[in-house]
Design an enzyme around this catalytic site. Structure first.
Site, PDB file in Angstrom:
ATOM      1  N   LYS A  53     -38.682 -16.311  69.699  1.00  0.00           N
ATOM      2  CA  LYS A  53     -38.525 -17.895  69.890  1.00  0.00           C
ATOM      3  C   LYS A  53     -40.156 -18.534  69.837  1.00  0.00           C
ATOM      4  O   LYS A  53     -40.336 -19.398  68.873  1.00  0.00           O
ATOM      5  CB  LYS A  53     -38.000 -18.146  71.127  1.00  0.00           C
ATOM      6  N   GLN A  97     -34.971 -18.421  79.636  1.00  0.00           N
ATOM      7  CA  GLN A  97     -34.323 -17.427  79.210  1.00  0.00           C
ATOM      8  C   GLN A  97     -33.346 -16.897  80.301  1.00  0.00           C
ATOM      9  O   GLN A  97     -33.662 -16.800  81.546  1.00  0.00           O
ATOM     10  CB  GLN A  97     -35.174 -16.393  78.767  1.00  0.00           C
ATOM     11  N   ASP A 120     -31.384 -26.101  75.410  1.00  0.00           N
ATOM     12  CA  ASP A 120     -30.510 -25.191  75.621  1.00  0.00           C
ATOM     13  C   ASP A 120     -28.922 -26.107  75.371  1.00  0.00           C
ATOM     14  O   ASP A 120     -27.925 -25.370  75.464  1.00  0.00           O
ATOM     15  CB  ASP A 120     -30.360 -24.393  76.686  1.00  0.00           C
TER      16      ASP A 120
END
Ligand code: GUN
Length: 299
Positions: A53, A97, A120
């Site tokens: 990422k 994460q 997200d």
């Protein structure tokens, strides 16, 4: 034999569009999209995802910041970091994460991210916008958004008359995927570990989406001939045929069997996986445009 959907190629075209949008934003406003990725603990698979990422964010011309915290980080320390990133005007997207180590209250951490920086799409506000059919003003979870682009590549934007079955009901994937399919007029069934006669339910699907985390669970005789199959699983299994101690990645779908029945299928790796990262970049540039009061690009 099914068409194998090339997620890598589609992801590359999305990230190229994101890079151009980022370049245009910098030219107009002198602002680079900023993405902060936070990882806690030592899980090697999570570290591998986070590194890709951060690398892609740099390739897109972003200000890419990674915070790597030790396993013993406390809830209060992580909340403090998120608070600082919320207040930092150079950061437009924040990703913590998952999964976090067990001692964290993950939901409190995730909900502490400002919705406008929640790339997200996990905040109650962003999840609620999607659930109420507002796909324009929030941020949508990256993996379902990416899977949906692949579905649209096969079926177009309007899924009227098509049956879709999603296996898995997580907040990160299954629920938002179901909402996206419903919004595109599919008739959606949400299946999960407590569903009775899962194989029969799956066989009704024109679009079958598997996100269960069990290697090769979906078999050829679960699939309707001509269906589109989207495999969201990433499972590492032993691969003694590659040599002693070797492993390989496989999806939730038994690829060889299912590709003999389906009309289109995503491979693992190279299907949905690359799309997740591409959509994270898309969400970050969208958040950066909005922060400047500009109309966000669409991907
Ligand atoms: N872990 C696995 N996939 C994801 C994701 O899309 N977002 C976050 N935050 N964690 C993940």
């Amino acid at each position: 034999m099914a068409v194998v959907i090339d997620g890598k190629a589609k992801a590359a075209s999305v990230t190229e569009a994101v890079r151009k949008s980022a370049e245009a934003l910098e030219a107009e406003k002198g602002v680079k999209p900023g993405l902060a990725v936070v990882i806690v603990g030592n899980d090697p698979a999570s570290h591998a995802y986070v590194n890709s990422k951060s690398k892609m964010a740099k390739q897109c011309g972003f200000n890419s910041v990674q915070h790597t915290l030790p396993e013993e980080t406390t809830q209060a320390e992580l909340l403090k970091l998120v608070g600082e990133l919320n207040a930092d005007a150079s950061i437009h997207g924040i990703l913590v994460q998952l999964p976090l180590p067990k001692h964290f209250n993950s939901d409190e951490i995730i909900q502490s991210i400002l919705p406008e920086k929640d790339v997200d799409g996990l905040s109650v506000l962003n999840a609620g916008k999607l659930a109420t059919g507002d796909l324009a003003t929030g941020l949508i979870s990256c993996t379902p958004a990416g899977a949906m682009l692949l579905v649209r590549g096969i079926h177009g934007d309007d899924l009227s008359g098509l049956n879709a079955v999603v296996i898995g009901r997580s907040n990160l994937f299954g629920k938002p995927m179901g909402q996206l399919l419903l919004n595109a007029n599919a008739t959606v069934t949400m299946a999960h570990s407590r569903t009775k006669d899962l194989a029969t339910v799956c066989k009704t699907a024109d679009i079958l989406v598997a996100a269960v985390g069990r290697a090769a669970m979906v078999k050829g005789d679960w699939v309707k001939p001509g269906a589109t199959v989207i495999d969201v699983g990433i499972n590492r299994i032993a691969a003694p045929e590659k040599g002693e101690g070797k492993s390989k990645l496989v999806g939730d779908v038994a690829f060889d069997e299912v590709s003999a029945v389906a009309a289109a299928i995503t491979p693992v790796p190279g299907g949905v996986g690359p799309m997740t990262i591409a959509m994270l970049m898309a969400n970050t540039v969208i958040a950066a445009y909005r922060a400047q009061g500009l109309k966000a690009p669409k991907f």
